[in-house]
Write a protein that holds these residues in place. Structure first.
Motif, PDB file in Angstrom:
ATOM      1  N   CYS A  29       0.836  -1.203   0.000  1.00 38.53           N
ATOM      2  CA  CYS A  29       0.000   0.000   0.000  1.00 38.53           C
ATOM      3  C   CYS A  29       0.869   1.250   0.000  1.00 38.53           C
ATOM      4  O   CYS A  29       0.676   2.166  -0.809  1.00 38.53           O
ATOM      5  N   TRP A  30       1.844   1.306   0.911  1.00 38.58           N
ATOM      6  CA  TRP A  30       2.702   2.482   1.061  1.00 38.58           C
ATOM      7  C   TRP A  30       3.503   2.733  -0.217  1.00 38.58           C
ATOM      8  O   TRP A  30       3.658   3.860  -0.653  1.00 38.58           O
ATOM      9  N   THR A  31       3.980   1.660  -0.832  1.00 37.69           N
ATOM     10  CA  THR A  31       4.717   1.785  -2.085  1.00 37.69           C
ATOM     11  C   THR A  31       3.811   2.334  -3.183  1.00 37.69           C
ATOM     12  O   THR A  31       4.178   3.258  -3.913  1.00 37.69           O
ATOM     13  N   GLU A  32       2.618   1.777  -3.295  1.00 37.93           N
ATOM     14  CA  GLU A  32       1.658   2.233  -4.307  1.00 37.93           C
ATOM     15  C   GLU A  32       1.325   3.708  -4.133  1.00 37.93           C
ATOM     16  O   GLU A  32       1.344   4.483  -5.094  1.00 37.93           O
ATOM     17  N   ALA A  39       1.376  11.894  -0.305  1.00 32.35           N
ATOM     18  CA  ALA A  39       2.119  12.550   0.768  1.00 32.35           C
ATOM     19  C   ALA A  39       2.084  11.688   2.024  1.00 32.35           C
ATOM     20  O   ALA A  39       1.497  12.056   3.028  1.00 32.35           O
ATOM     21  N   ALA A  40       2.716  10.520   1.964  1.00 28.05           N
ATOM     22  CA  ALA A  40       2.624   9.572   3.074  1.00 28.05           C
ATOM     23  C   ALA A  40       3.982   9.186   3.650  1.00 28.05           C
ATOM     24  O   ALA A  40       4.096   8.182   4.319  1.00 28.05           O
ATOM     25  N   GLY A  41       5.016   9.978   3.397  1.00 26.67           N
ATOM     26  CA  GLY A  41       6.284   9.706   4.056  1.00 26.67           C
ATOM     27  C   GLY A  41       7.473   9.454   3.170  1.00 26.67           C
ATOM     28  O   GLY A  41       8.602   9.546   3.624  1.00 26.67           O
ATOM     29  N   PHE A  42       7.254   9.099   1.916  1.00 24.18           N
ATOM     30  CA  PHE A  42       8.352   8.889   0.982  1.00 24.18           C
ATOM     31  C   PHE A  42       8.131   9.823  -0.202  1.00 24.18           C
ATOM     32  O   PHE A  42       7.339   9.525  -1.092  1.00 24.18           O
ATOM     33  N   PRO A  43       8.825  10.944  -0.231  1.00 22.75           N
ATOM     34  CA  PRO A  43       8.484  11.988  -1.199  1.00 22.75           C
ATOM     35  C   PRO A  43       9.002  11.807  -2.617  1.00 22.75           C
ATOM     36  O   PRO A  43       8.586  12.527  -3.504  1.00 22.75           O
ATOM     37  N   PHE A  44       9.923  10.911  -2.861  1.00 26.81           N
ATOM     38  CA  PHE A  44      10.570  10.852  -4.165  1.00 26.81           C
ATOM     39  C   PHE A  44      10.354   9.509  -4.837  1.00 26.81           C
ATOM     40  O   PHE A  44      11.117   8.569  -4.648  1.00 26.81           O
ATOM     41  N   PRO A  45       9.282   9.388  -5.631  1.00 27.68           N
ATOM     42  CA  PRO A  45       9.044   8.128  -6.325  1.00 27.68           C
ATOM     43  C   PRO A  45      10.050   7.918  -7.454  1.00 27.68           C
ATOM     44  O   PRO A  45      10.586   8.884  -7.974  1.00 27.68           O
ATOM     45  N   PRO A  46      10.307   6.666  -7.793  1.00 30.41           N
ATOM     46  CA  PRO A  46       9.786   5.463  -7.141  1.00 30.41           C
ATOM     47  C   PRO A  46      10.536   5.180  -5.849  1.00 30.41           C
ATOM     48  O   PRO A  46      11.717   5.483  -5.729  1.00 30.41           O
ATOM     49  N   PRO A 160       6.122  27.794   5.746  1.00 28.37           N
ATOM     50  CA  PRO A 160       6.260  28.038   4.310  1.00 28.37           C
ATOM     51  C   PRO A 160       7.531  27.404   3.736  1.00 28.37           C
ATOM     52  O   PRO A 160       8.614  27.536   4.287  1.00 28.37           O
ATOM     53  N   GLY A 161       7.357  26.713   2.617  1.00 31.25           N
ATOM     54  CA  GLY A 161       8.489  26.144   1.905  1.00 31.25           C
ATOM     55  C   GLY A 161       9.269  25.090   2.654  1.00 31.25           C
ATOM     56  O   GLY A 161      10.421  24.820   2.328  1.00 31.25           O
ATOM     57  N   ALA A 162       8.659  24.449   3.635  1.00 29.53           N
ATOM     58  CA  ALA A 162       9.384  23.481   4.475  1.00 29.53           C
ATOM     59  C   ALA A 162       9.763  22.206   3.734  1.00 29.53           C
ATOM     60  O   ALA A 162      10.731  21.553   4.092  1.00 29.53           O
ATOM     61  N   LEU A 163       9.016  21.859   2.716  1.00 28.47           N
ATOM     62  CA  LEU A 163       9.220  20.588   2.026  1.00 28.47           C
ATOM     63  C   LEU A 163       9.676  20.846   0.595  1.00 28.47           C
ATOM     64  O   LEU A 163       8.963  21.471  -0.181  1.00 28.47           O
ATOM     65  N   ARG A 164      10.844  20.358   0.243  1.00 28.50           N
ATOM     66  CA  ARG A 164      11.366  20.513  -1.120  1.00 28.50           C
ATOM     67  C   ARG A 164      11.217  19.191  -1.851  1.00 28.50           C
ATOM     68  O   ARG A 164      11.961  18.248  -1.633  1.00 28.50           O
ATOM     69  N   LEU A 165      10.236  19.137  -2.751  1.00 24.16           N
ATOM     70  CA  LEU A 165       9.978  17.925  -3.512  1.00 24.16           C
ATOM     71  C   LEU A 165      10.859  17.839  -4.752  1.00 24.16           C
ATOM     72  O   LEU A 165      11.154  16.751  -5.227  1.00 24.16           O
ATOM     73  N   ALA A 166      11.237  19.000  -5.282  1.00 24.75           N
ATOM     74  CA  ALA A 166      12.127  19.069  -6.447  1.00 24.75           C
ATOM     75  C   ALA A 166      12.593  20.515  -6.564  1.00 24.75           C
ATOM     76  O   ALA A 166      12.030  21.409  -5.924  1.00 24.75           O
ATOM     77  N   ASP A 167      13.610  20.751  -7.369  1.00 22.99           N
ATOM     78  CA  ASP A 167      14.043  22.125  -7.599  1.00 22.99           C
ATOM     79  C   ASP A 167      12.851  22.927  -8.095  1.00 22.99           C
ATOM     80  O   ASP A 167      12.184  22.537  -9.062  1.00 22.99           O
ATOM     81  N   GLY A 168      12.552  24.021  -7.388  1.00 22.54           N
ATOM     82  CA  GLY A 168      11.433  24.869  -7.768  1.00 22.54           C
ATOM     83  C   GLY A 168      10.083  24.384  -7.295  1.00 22.54           C
ATOM     84  O   GLY A 168       9.059  24.977  -7.632  1.00 22.54           O
ATOM     85  N   ASP A 169      10.034  23.291  -6.541  1.00 23.67           N
ATOM     86  CA  ASP A 169       8.766  22.759  -6.025  1.00 23.67           C
ATOM     87  C   ASP A 169       8.841  22.624  -4.511  1.00 23.67           C
ATOM     88  O   ASP A 169       8.953  21.535  -3.965  1.00 23.67           O
ATOM     89  N   ASP A 170       8.814  23.771  -3.849  1.00 30.30           N
ATOM     90  CA  ASP A 170       8.782  23.802  -2.391  1.00 30.30           C
ATOM     91  C   ASP A 170       7.327  23.879  -1.947  1.00 30.30           C
ATOM     92  O   ASP A 170       6.532  24.634  -2.519  1.00 30.30           O
ATOM     93  N   ARG A 171       6.971  23.113  -0.931  1.00 36.79           N
ATOM     94  CA  ARG A 171       5.602  23.079  -0.420  1.00 36.79           C
ATOM     95  C   ARG A 171       5.587  23.475   1.048  1.00 36.79           C
ATOM     96  O   ARG A 171       6.531  23.231   1.788  1.00 36.79           O
ATOM     97  N   ASP A 172       4.482  24.067   1.439  1.00 43.63           N
ATOM     98  CA  ASP A 172       4.283  24.376   2.852  1.00 43.63           C
ATOM     99  C   ASP A 172       3.988  23.089   3.613  1.00 43.63           C
ATOM    100  O   ASP A 172       3.400  22.153   3.067  1.00 43.63           O
ATOM    101  N   GLU A 173       4.403  23.065   4.871  1.00 42.57           N
ATOM    102  CA  GLU A 173       3.948  22.014   5.776  1.00 42.57           C
ATOM    103  C   GLU A 173       2.837  22.655   6.596  1.00 42.57           C
ATOM    104  O   GLU A 173       3.026  23.705   7.211  1.00 42.57           O
ATOM    105  N   ILE A 174       1.670  22.039   6.572  1.00 40.87           N
ATOM    106  CA  ILE A 174       0.492  22.589   7.227  1.00 40.87           C
ATOM    107  C   ILE A 174       0.275  21.837   8.526  1.00 40.87           C
ATOM    108  O   ILE A 174       0.147  20.598   8.538  1.00 40.87           O
ATOM    109  N   LEU A 175       0.217  22.568   9.614  1.00 46.09           N
ATOM    110  CA  LEU A 175       0.012  21.982  10.936  1.00 46.09           C
ATOM    111  C   LEU A 175      -1.470  22.047  11.251  1.00 46.09           C
ATOM    112  O   LEU A 175      -2.083  23.124  11.178  1.00 46.09           O
TER     113      LEU A 175
END
Length: 181
Positions: A29-32, A39-46, A160-175
């Protein structure tokens, strides 16, 4: 895995309670979910299945009635989704817990499995663990605020910008907070 069957929600509070075959299903499930960009803990597929297996092993071996529960949803006997509910037993913060790794199989999305998992975790937190509030951190930009907001959670902060998924793709972490339970 589209089904009209009613999901069954089960909690596990000790490693010994986890049935044979559940850990590999959690890994699948987690891999899929991760490979689909979830957004379940492993940000860089595969993702590397060995890493996912090690993470699931840590979750299962860390189960403890006082501090850590695994909540799973099954439909027709097959894993449909899962999450972790944890608390720190240090007296200063022992009144609240956190949700981690909330996820559902892609084939059951939109069928209420995720909402059911979160509602079930809320009941466990309140009734079984004696918690007063729950917290979580969600990745911005994927609509999770709306999902949790619809279940009574409210945003209490944003990094703001806490999560960097890729160059130019920073995402907020929402609490987010759910209180009272």
């Amino acid at each position: 895995m589209h089904s009209t069957s009613t999901p069954l929600f089960t909690q596990f509070a000790t490693p010994e309670a986890v049935p044979d075959g559940l850990a590999p299903a959690l890994v699948d499930c987690w891999t899929e979910v991760s490979d689909a960009g979830g957004a379940a803990g492993f940000p860089f597929p595969p993702v590397d299945p060995a890493e996912v297996t090690a993470a699931v092993d840590r979750i299962v071996t860390g189960l403890d009635p006082a501090s850590s529960r695994l909540v799973v949803a099954t439909v027709d006997g097959a894993l449909a989704g899962w999450l972790c509910l944890r608390r720190d037993t240090f007296p200063l913060v022992a009144h609240w817990g956190t949700l981690h790794h909330v996820q559902t199989r892609l084939g059951v999305r939109g069928q209420g499995i995720g909402a059911g998992l979160v509602r079930h975790a809320r009941a466990i937190a309140r009734e079984d663990m004696g918690l007063e509030q729950l917290r979580l951190a969600a990745r911005g930009g994927v609509g999770l605020e709306g999902f949790y907001g619809g279940l009574g959670w409210r945003e209490v902060g944003r990094w703001p910008g806490a999560l960097r998924l890729a160059d130019g793709d920073d995402r907020d972490e929402i609490l987010m907070l759910l209180a009272p339970l």
